[in-house]
Design a protein around this motif. Structure first.
Motif, PDB file in Angstrom:
ATOM      1  N   PHE A  49      -2.324   7.426  -6.127  1.00  0.00           N
ATOM      2  CA  PHE A  49      -1.402   6.363  -5.712  1.00  0.00           C
ATOM      3  C   PHE A  49      -1.725   5.873  -4.303  1.00  0.00           C
ATOM      4  O   PHE A  49      -1.772   4.665  -4.046  1.00  0.00           O
ATOM      5  CB  PHE A  49       0.035   6.886  -5.772  1.00  0.00           C
ATOM      6  N   LEU A  50      -1.962   6.818  -3.380  1.00  0.00           N
ATOM      7  CA  LEU A  50      -2.246   6.446  -1.991  1.00  0.00           C
ATOM      8  C   LEU A  50      -3.580   5.712  -1.878  1.00  0.00           C
ATOM      9  O   LEU A  50      -3.697   4.731  -1.115  1.00  0.00           O
ATOM     10  CB  LEU A  50      -2.248   7.689  -1.110  1.00  0.00           C
TER      11      LEU A  50
ATOM     12  N   ARG B 297      -5.047   3.924  -4.220  1.00  0.00           N
ATOM     13  CA  ARG B 297      -4.891   2.589  -4.804  1.00  0.00           C
ATOM     14  C   ARG B 297      -4.149   1.675  -3.845  1.00  0.00           C
ATOM     15  O   ARG B 297      -4.520   0.506  -3.657  1.00  0.00           O
ATOM     16  CB  ARG B 297      -4.152   2.674  -6.137  1.00  0.00           C
ATOM     17  N   ARG B 298      -3.083   2.186  -3.212  1.00  0.00           N
ATOM     18  CA  ARG B 298      -2.319   1.367  -2.274  1.00  0.00           C
ATOM     19  C   ARG B 298      -3.180   0.931  -1.099  1.00  0.00           C
ATOM     20  O   ARG B 298      -3.102  -0.224  -0.649  1.00  0.00           O
ATOM     21  CB  ARG B 298      -1.097   2.145  -1.780  1.00  0.00           C
TER      22      ARG B 298
ATOM     23  N   LEU C 256      -5.550  -1.822  -2.291  1.00  0.00           N
ATOM     24  CA  LEU C 256      -4.865  -3.098  -2.452  1.00  0.00           C
ATOM     25  C   LEU C 256      -4.570  -3.751  -1.102  1.00  0.00           C
ATOM     26  O   LEU C 256      -4.635  -4.973  -0.962  1.00  0.00           O
ATOM     27  CB  LEU C 256      -3.557  -2.896  -3.216  1.00  0.00           C
ATOM     28  N   ARG C 257      -4.254  -2.928  -0.115  1.00  0.00           N
ATOM     29  CA  ARG C 257      -3.933  -3.447   1.207  1.00  0.00           C
ATOM     30  C   ARG C 257      -5.143  -4.116   1.846  1.00  0.00           C
ATOM     31  O   ARG C 257      -5.011  -5.115   2.551  1.00  0.00           O
ATOM     32  CB  ARG C 257      -3.442  -2.305   2.089  1.00  0.00           C
TER      33      ARG C 257
ATOM     34  N   ARG D  85      -7.009  -5.964  -7.515  1.00  0.00           N
ATOM     35  CA  ARG D  85      -5.624  -5.926  -7.962  1.00  0.00           C
ATOM     36  C   ARG D  85      -5.499  -6.011  -9.477  1.00  0.00           C
ATOM     37  O   ARG D  85      -4.389  -6.035 -10.015  1.00  0.00           O
ATOM     38  CB  ARG D  85      -4.841  -7.075  -7.317  1.00  0.00           C
TER      39      ARG D  85
ATOM     40  N   SER E   7      -7.888  -1.608 -10.976  1.00  0.00           N
ATOM     41  CA  SER E   7      -7.313  -0.976  -9.788  1.00  0.00           C
ATOM     42  C   SER E   7      -6.610   0.332 -10.137  1.00  0.00           C
ATOM     43  O   SER E   7      -6.326   1.146  -9.256  1.00  0.00           O
ATOM     44  CB  SER E   7      -6.325  -1.931  -9.107  1.00  0.00           C
ATOM     45  N   TRP E   8      -6.338   0.508 -11.436  1.00  0.00           N
ATOM     46  CA  TRP E   8      -5.643   1.724 -11.868  1.00  0.00           C
ATOM     47  C   TRP E   8      -6.606   2.847 -12.220  1.00  0.00           C
ATOM     48  O   TRP E   8      -6.172   3.929 -12.636  1.00  0.00           O
ATOM     49  CB  TRP E   8      -4.758   1.415 -13.072  1.00  0.00           C
TER      50      TRP E   8
ATOM     51  N   TYR F 115      -9.022  10.553   0.314  1.00  0.00           N
ATOM     52  CA  TYR F 115      -7.967   9.792   0.994  1.00  0.00           C
ATOM     53  C   TYR F 115      -8.083   9.935   2.512  1.00  0.00           C
ATOM     54  O   TYR F 115      -8.004   8.943   3.245  1.00  0.00           O
ATOM     55  CB  TYR F 115      -6.598  10.277   0.528  1.00  0.00           C
TER      56      TYR F 115
END
Length: 237
Positions: free
Chosen positions: A167-168, A170-171, A174-175, A193, A197-198, A226
């Protein structure tokens, strides 16, 4: 025929099992896997740097890509050619983010094989007796029955770790990602996006089908990924 019994593969597995067993005798088998993971990720730091630089370059090219999309929106083939030409001219790969996982694929496959084989080179696989907080490193999540023991909660901890890291990551992606018009050619591939992206969450699915040892590798590698991306993102902002 079991592919792990083929002579070349069996020889590689035997050598890897001996090395992992020797390292495990110094620390623990699970600790040995963690150390191997950290060593592999340390060797791949140059790959991480190249990925960070590629992301920086993609952000730099974002205005030019937007202009191409505006200019050639009605000519998809021309837009695709111009987009690929721009990436090639600037020596930027839109798929650089896949490199770290692809580079680790042989190691992950080796860890899987070491803890999925009952025998290695014709001998009983002693690694299968190794545990992590009481849970066998050769066990799979799907092996858990109705009577879940306290030691089996290690699966849940690792899966939560993998899910949170996915999750982190991917976020963060996207940012930093430049926008891509949804009707642009190859948008599903080029647009961070989009559905691809998943893909970080595919690791979570894979964890249900690999031995606990491989799940441990994926969790540690994901956490490293990460942390590395956070550091390099600040360096190549």
């Amino acid at each position: 025929m079991n592919p792990f019994d083929l002579p070349p593969i069996a020889a590689i597995l035997a050598a890897a099992a001996s090395a992992l067993g020797a390292l495990g005798a110094v620390v623990t088998p699970a600790g040995a896997i963690v150390l191997v993971t950290l060593a592999v990720r340390a060797l791949l730091i140059p790959v991480g740097v190249s990925v960070a630089r590629a992301a920086q370059n993609r952000r730099r090219l974002a205005p030019r890509l937007a202009e191409l999309q505006k200019r050639h929106r009605k000519n998809p083939e021309r837009l695709q050619r111009e987009t690929m030409a721009l990436y090639a001219a600037e020596k930027v790969s839109p798929f650089a983010g896949c490199l770290p996982m692809l580079a680790q694929a042989p190691v992950i496959s080796l860890v899987y094989a070491l803890f999925a084989s009952a025998t290695i080179a014709g001998e009983p696989n002693e690694l299968l007796h190794s545990t992590l907080f009481g849970a066998g490193l050769g066990r799979h999540l799907l092996d858990l029955g109705a009577g879940v023991q306290l030691s089996d909660l290690v699966f849940a901890l690792l899966l939560v770790t993998i899910g949170v890291v996915a999750f982190l990551n991917r976020r963060m992606a996207l940012r930093d990602a430049p926008a891509v018009a949804p009707d642009a050619p190859g948008a599903a591939l080029l647009n961070p996006r989009g559905p691809l992206s998943w893909t970080p969450f595919l690791t979570l699915i894979a964890a249900a089908f690999v031995p606990l040892a491989a799940t441990l590798y994926l969790a540690v590698s994901g956490a490293w990924s990460y942390a590395e991306r956070r550091i390099l993102r600040a360096r190549y902002a």
